[in-house]
Design a protein around this motif. Structure first.
Motif: not given
Length: 500
Positions: A224-227, A265-270
């Motif tokens: 999770h990134f800052p906003s 911004v939220f990243m999911e990396v599988y």
């Protein structure tokens, strides 16, 4: 006061109130961006945010626009001529440390294939007006130096409620595998395996010692990134240009006064960890995973974002779109439209460093690129290729790429399965928890084409160049940029219960 003047004043006040109300959001809206073209734009030891003009000390898995290079000043990302994002006007770059498997049998080191990434753009409830990122903006989430769990081990993105915890590992599991705890019940996160998130049985901090074998959902990195953006700080000053919003007491979160509220911004990396499922023993308090910086714990998980959005397109999405997991492309009238499958497959960047960590084969010299030593609670010297500390007689064997069914592969275009095919009907056993989240990931019919990125033989690695000094900006109110331990979260979004 004259009646007409009073009437005009009241009308003006009413108009102001309506305008102010229109800029506020009472509930979350969101959209997702997906990536194709072989999933990675490139694998490379470049980092134009932390090491502009030089070489990073560890390998990255990169996706997004093809303007990615060692040095990307200003709005260089917007100059991309193609992108692996399925939204044509998103030329941003996103990257994470690459993942490796260290064989418990003989110490042989293998790269782990990136299964697929997905990026969420959350437009959170707030009294602020949410704006697109400034041109040239860049940010980090997570801390590459961490080798210990957060204290307290609490899921939190709100700096007003304690230390933020921005990154976690999520482990979707099949029904048969989900009966055992994800982390040992007595784990303190300091002796061989990570620590459980008390609010979610499917995730925690540090690598888990269980198999992540949910349908189309192996081991997943969550970032999770800052906003909140400080307009008085250079957008390139990633150390001081941003922070996380705080509880406003009205069901939302606001930025410090004078700051700009941008999308969350939220990243999911599988990662395709299942290819190694028969090569290590689960539930024994040890894990075989290593990040490219040498971290054997997983606590140093981190990610980078470099803005390359067409500003008007992102602002249009903020103001008009709430397609959820259907994806940003489902937003009517989205400027630019879609990137085609063929365009994404053709979009690639060749790493100029002449290094290789080809998927399916052991690492050259059995070492991480950059010769990063192993660190953390499972740190040990590099083993000789094919050997362990006590036995070097076992020859390393190539690991075949996963042979998953076409329906189990990620795609730039994802189609929801019929209701009867969703995990509930397949016995996926969503793991309920006190936080109200579920730990499984719902599924899509997905497929992809694996693309091997070639690099020039005998390439020369340039000497690292230190980042140019950046003038410090004026600190604003109570934003916790000065205590950025790269832990953040005030409220993890309930993506566990969303349909992917």
């Amino acid at each position: 006061m004259h009646f007409s003047t009073l009437t005009a004043a009241l009308a003006s006040a009413a108009a102001f109130t309506l305008t102010e109300a229109a800029s506020k959001k009472s509930s979350r809206t969101f959209a997702t961006v997906q990536f194709g073209g072989g999933k990675e734009l490139t694998r490379c030891r470049l980092d134009p945010i932390v090491n502009p003009g030089g070489v990073s000390n560890h390998q990255h898995s990169v996706f997004g626009g093809n303007a990615f290079s060692a040095d990307m000043p200003g709005d260089a990302a917007t100059k991309a001529t193609c992108t692996t994002a399925n939204v044509k006007n998103d030329h941003s770059n996103y990257w994470v440390p690459s993942l490796y498997f260290k064989s418990p049998d003989d110490g042989t080191l293998y790269p782990v294939e990136l299964f697929y990434p997905k990026v969420y753009y959350f437009f959170e409830p707030t009294n602020d007006e949410i704006k697109a990122f400034p041109k040239g903006f860049r940010m980090l989430a997570g801390d590459t130096s961490l080798r210990a769990p957060p204290s307290p081990a609490k899921d939190n993105l709100d700096p007003s409620k304690g230390p933020i915890t921005p990154v976690q590992w999520t482990c979707p599991r099949s029904d048969s595998n989900s009966k055992s705890p994800l982390y040992p019940a007595n784990s303190d996160g300091k002796h061989g395996v990570g620590i459980q998130d008390p609010s979610n049985g499917g995730q925690g901090w540090g690598f888990p010692d269980q198999e992540c074998d949910g349908y189309a959902s192996p081991l997943r990195a969550d970032i999770h990134f800052p906003s909140c953006v400080n307009p008085n700080v250079d957008p390139a000053n990633y150390k001081e240009n941003s922070c996380y919003p705080s509880d406003n007491g009205q069901g939302g979160q606001d930025c410090p006064k004078g700051w700009i509220h941008v999308p969350h911004v939220f990243m999911e990396v599988y990662w395709n960890t299942l290819v190694f499922q028969d090569k290590w023993e689960k539930g024994k308090g040890n894990t075989p995973w290593v990040l490219s910086n040498g971290d054997t714990t997983g606590y140093s998980l981190h990610a980078d974002f470099l803005n390359g959005w067409d500003t008007e397109t992102l602002q249009y999405a903020i103001d008009n779109c709430d397609p959820g997991n259907d994806g940003l492309l489902k937003c009517p009238g989205l400027p630019g439209g879609a990137t085609s499958e063929d365009e994404m497959k053709a979009c690639k960047v060749t790493c100029p460093l002449g290094e290789s960590d080809a998927i399916g084969t052991p690492m050259p010299g059995n070492k991480l690129l950059g010769n990063n030593p192993f660190s953390g609670y499972q740190a040990a010297p590099y083993a000789a290729p094919g050997g362990s500390d006590s036995d070097s007689s076992v020859a390393p064997q190539p690991v075949a790429p996963v042979k998953a069914a076409e329906a189990d592969r990620p795609s730039t275009t994802m189609y929801a399965l019929p209701a009867s095919s969703k995990p509930e009907a397949q016995g996926a056993n969503p793991q309920a928890n006190p936080g109200g989240h579920t730990a499984y990931t719902s599924v899509y019919n997905i497929h992809t084409v694996i693309k091997t990125i070639t690099v020039p033989a005998g390439g020369v690695t340039p000497a690292p160049v230190p980042a140019p000094p950046v003038a410090k900006g004026k600190k604003k109110e109570d934003c916790t940029t000065t205590t950025r331990r790269r832990h953040h979260r005030g409220r993890r979004h309930s993506h566990r219960a969303l349909d992917y």
